[in-house]
Scaffold this motif. Structure first.
Motif, PDB file in Angstrom:
ATOM      1  N   GLU A 104      -8.557  19.946 -15.276  1.00  0.00           N
ATOM      2  CA  GLU A 104      -8.897  18.999 -14.209  1.00  0.00           C
ATOM      3  C   GLU A 104      -9.622  17.774 -14.762  1.00  0.00           C
ATOM      4  OE1 GLU A 104      -8.115  19.181 -10.899  1.00  0.00           O
ATOM      5  OE2 GLU A 104      -6.919  20.941 -11.423  1.00  0.00           O
ATOM      6  N   GLY A 105      -9.883  17.746 -16.052  1.00  0.00           N
ATOM      7  CA  GLY A 105     -10.541  16.612 -16.678  1.00  0.00           C
ATOM      8  C   GLY A 105     -11.953  16.941 -17.125  1.00  0.00           C
ATOM      9  N   GLU A 106     -12.384  16.255 -18.179  1.00  0.00           N
ATOM     10  CA  GLU A 106     -13.735  16.455 -18.686  1.00  0.00           C
ATOM     11  C   GLU A 106     -14.725  15.696 -17.823  1.00  0.00           C
ATOM     12  OE1 GLU A 106     -14.034  14.812 -22.644  1.00  0.00           O
ATOM     13  OE2 GLU A 106     -13.141  12.944 -22.007  1.00  0.00           O
ATOM     14  N   TYR A 107     -15.988  16.140 -17.851  1.00  0.00           N
ATOM     15  CA  TYR A 107     -17.032  15.421 -17.133  1.00  0.00           C
ATOM     16  C   TYR A 107     -18.388  15.724 -17.750  1.00  0.00           C
ATOM     17  CZ  TYR A 107     -17.898  19.812 -14.549  1.00  0.00           C
ATOM     18  OH  TYR A 107     -18.188  21.108 -14.209  1.00  0.00           O
ATOM     19  N   ILE A 108     -19.342  14.855 -17.440  1.00  0.00           N
ATOM     20  CA  ILE A 108     -20.723  15.064 -17.855  1.00  0.00           C
ATOM     21  C   ILE A 108     -21.570  15.288 -16.615  1.00  0.00           C
ATOM     22  CG2 ILE A 108     -20.570  13.785 -20.032  1.00  0.00           C
ATOM     23  CD1 ILE A 108     -21.855  11.393 -18.609  1.00  0.00           C
ATOM     24  N   THR A 109     -22.684  15.975 -16.793  1.00  0.00           N
ATOM     25  CA  THR A 109     -23.623  16.196 -15.697  1.00  0.00           C
ATOM     26  C   THR A 109     -24.953  15.562 -16.079  1.00  0.00           C
ATOM     27  OG1 THR A 109     -22.534  18.280 -15.168  1.00  0.00           O
ATOM     28  CG2 THR A 109     -24.721  17.922 -14.232  1.00  0.00           C
ATOM     29  N   VAL A 110     -25.394  14.639 -15.244  1.00  0.00           N
ATOM     30  CA  VAL A 110     -26.657  13.949 -15.481  1.00  0.00           C
ATOM     31  C   VAL A 110     -27.652  14.369 -14.408  1.00  0.00           C
ATOM     32  CG1 VAL A 110     -25.988  11.876 -14.193  1.00  0.00           C
ATOM     33  CG2 VAL A 110     -27.715  11.696 -15.957  1.00  0.00           C
ATOM     34  N   TYR A 111     -28.917  14.467 -14.802  1.00  0.00           N
ATOM     35  CA  TYR A 111     -30.013  14.776 -13.880  1.00  0.00           C
ATOM     36  C   TYR A 111     -30.876  13.528 -13.746  1.00  0.00           C
ATOM     37  CZ  TYR A 111     -28.943  19.747 -13.912  1.00  0.00           C
ATOM     38  OH  TYR A 111     -28.336  20.963 -13.734  1.00  0.00           O
ATOM     39  N   TYR A 160     -17.001  12.164 -13.720  1.00  0.00           N
ATOM     40  CA  TYR A 160     -15.793  12.083 -14.538  1.00  0.00           C
ATOM     41  C   TYR A 160     -15.724  10.695 -15.161  1.00  0.00           C
ATOM     42  CZ  TYR A 160     -14.152  16.406 -12.412  1.00  0.00           C
ATOM     43  OH  TYR A 160     -14.021  17.707 -12.016  1.00  0.00           O
ATOM     44  N   PRO A 161     -15.034  10.545 -16.282  1.00  0.00           N
ATOM     45  CA  PRO A 161     -14.932   9.222 -16.917  1.00  0.00           C
ATOM     46  C   PRO A 161     -14.437   8.130 -15.961  1.00  0.00           C
ATOM     47  CG  PRO A 161     -14.114  10.895 -18.402  1.00  0.00           C
ATOM     48  CD  PRO A 161     -14.391  11.580 -17.085  1.00  0.00           C
ATOM     49  N   MET A 162     -13.528   8.480 -15.052  1.00  0.00           N
ATOM     50  CA  MET A 162     -12.990   7.476 -14.119  1.00  0.00           C
ATOM     51  C   MET A 162     -14.034   7.016 -13.097  1.00  0.00           C
ATOM     52  SD  MET A 162     -10.537   9.953 -11.953  1.00  0.00           S
ATOM     53  CE  MET A 162     -10.847  11.612 -12.534  1.00  0.00           C
ATOM     54  N   ASP A 163     -15.151   7.782 -12.958  1.00  0.00           N
ATOM     55  CA  ASP A 163     -16.218   7.421 -12.022  1.00  0.00           C
ATOM     56  C   ASP A 163     -17.224   6.449 -12.630  1.00  0.00           C
ATOM     57  OD1 ASP A 163     -15.214   9.275 -10.147  1.00  0.00           O
ATOM     58  OD2 ASP A 163     -16.423  10.889 -11.004  1.00  0.00           O
ATOM     59  N   ILE A 164     -17.210   6.319 -13.951  1.00  0.00           N
ATOM     60  CA  ILE A 164     -18.252   5.574 -14.663  1.00  0.00           C
ATOM     61  C   ILE A 164     -17.757   4.188 -15.058  1.00  0.00           C
ATOM     62  CG2 ILE A 164     -19.707   5.539 -16.723  1.00  0.00           C
ATOM     63  CD1 ILE A 164     -19.664   8.632 -16.605  1.00  0.00           C
ATOM     64  N   LYS A 165     -18.508   3.176 -14.605  1.00  0.00           N
ATOM     65  CA  LYS A 165     -18.212   1.798 -14.999  1.00  0.00           C
ATOM     66  C   LYS A 165     -18.850   1.512 -16.351  1.00  0.00           C
ATOM     67  CE  LYS A 165     -18.619  -1.398 -11.817  1.00  0.00           C
ATOM     68  NZ  LYS A 165     -19.215  -2.413 -10.921  1.00  0.00           N
ATOM     69  N   THR A 166     -20.161   1.829 -16.477  1.00  0.00           N
ATOM     70  CA  THR A 166     -20.860   1.641 -17.746  1.00  0.00           C
ATOM     71  C   THR A 166     -21.804   2.808 -17.988  1.00  0.00           C
ATOM     72  OG1 THR A 166     -22.693   0.394 -16.773  1.00  0.00           O
ATOM     73  CG2 THR A 166     -20.816  -0.891 -17.577  1.00  0.00           C
ATOM     74  N   ILE A 167     -22.006   3.102 -19.260  1.00  0.00           N
ATOM     75  CA  ILE A 167     -22.996   4.099 -19.646  1.00  0.00           C
ATOM     76  C   ILE A 167     -23.705   3.573 -20.887  1.00  0.00           C
ATOM     77  CG2 ILE A 167     -21.286   5.415 -20.952  1.00  0.00           C
ATOM     78  CD1 ILE A 167     -22.902   7.956 -20.176  1.00  0.00           C
ATOM     79  N   GLU A 168     -25.023   3.644 -20.854  1.00  0.00           N
ATOM     80  CA  GLU A 168     -25.839   3.095 -21.931  1.00  0.00           C
ATOM     81  C   GLU A 168     -26.888   4.125 -22.321  1.00  0.00           C
ATOM     82  OE1 GLU A 168     -29.226  -0.390 -22.322  1.00  0.00           O
ATOM     83  OE2 GLU A 168     -27.839  -0.431 -20.651  1.00  0.00           O
TER      84      GLU A 168
END
Length: 70
Positions: free
Chosen positions: A37-44, A58-66
């Motif tokens: 179903e795709g990779e994803y990260i979990t942030v708190y 999911y990567p498609m949800d993220i515009k930028t990550i720093e």
């Protein structure tokens, strides 16, 4: 960067829906572990109404990550 490289890092994420989260990536789930179903990260997030609540992105949800250096 590969998604798993954000694990245990403090980050600021802007989503495609213009939500902003600053917090620690505590989990990485690969495509294989998610039944393809795709990779994803979990942030708190550290602040706001989602403080200390897991947010799966999911990567498609993220515009930028720093990465934020401590």
């Amino acid at each position: 960067m590969e998604w798993f490289e954000y694990l245990d890092r403090r980050v600021h994420i802007e989503t495609v829906n213009d939500n902003h989260y600053t917090g620690t990536v505590r989990d990485y789930t690969s495509n294989a572990d998610n039944d393809d179903e795709g990779e994803y990260i979990t942030v708190y997030p550290e602040l706001g109404k989602w403080r200390n609540q897991p947010i799966a992105l999911y990567p498609m949800d993220i515009k930028t990550i720093e990465i934020i250096l401590r």
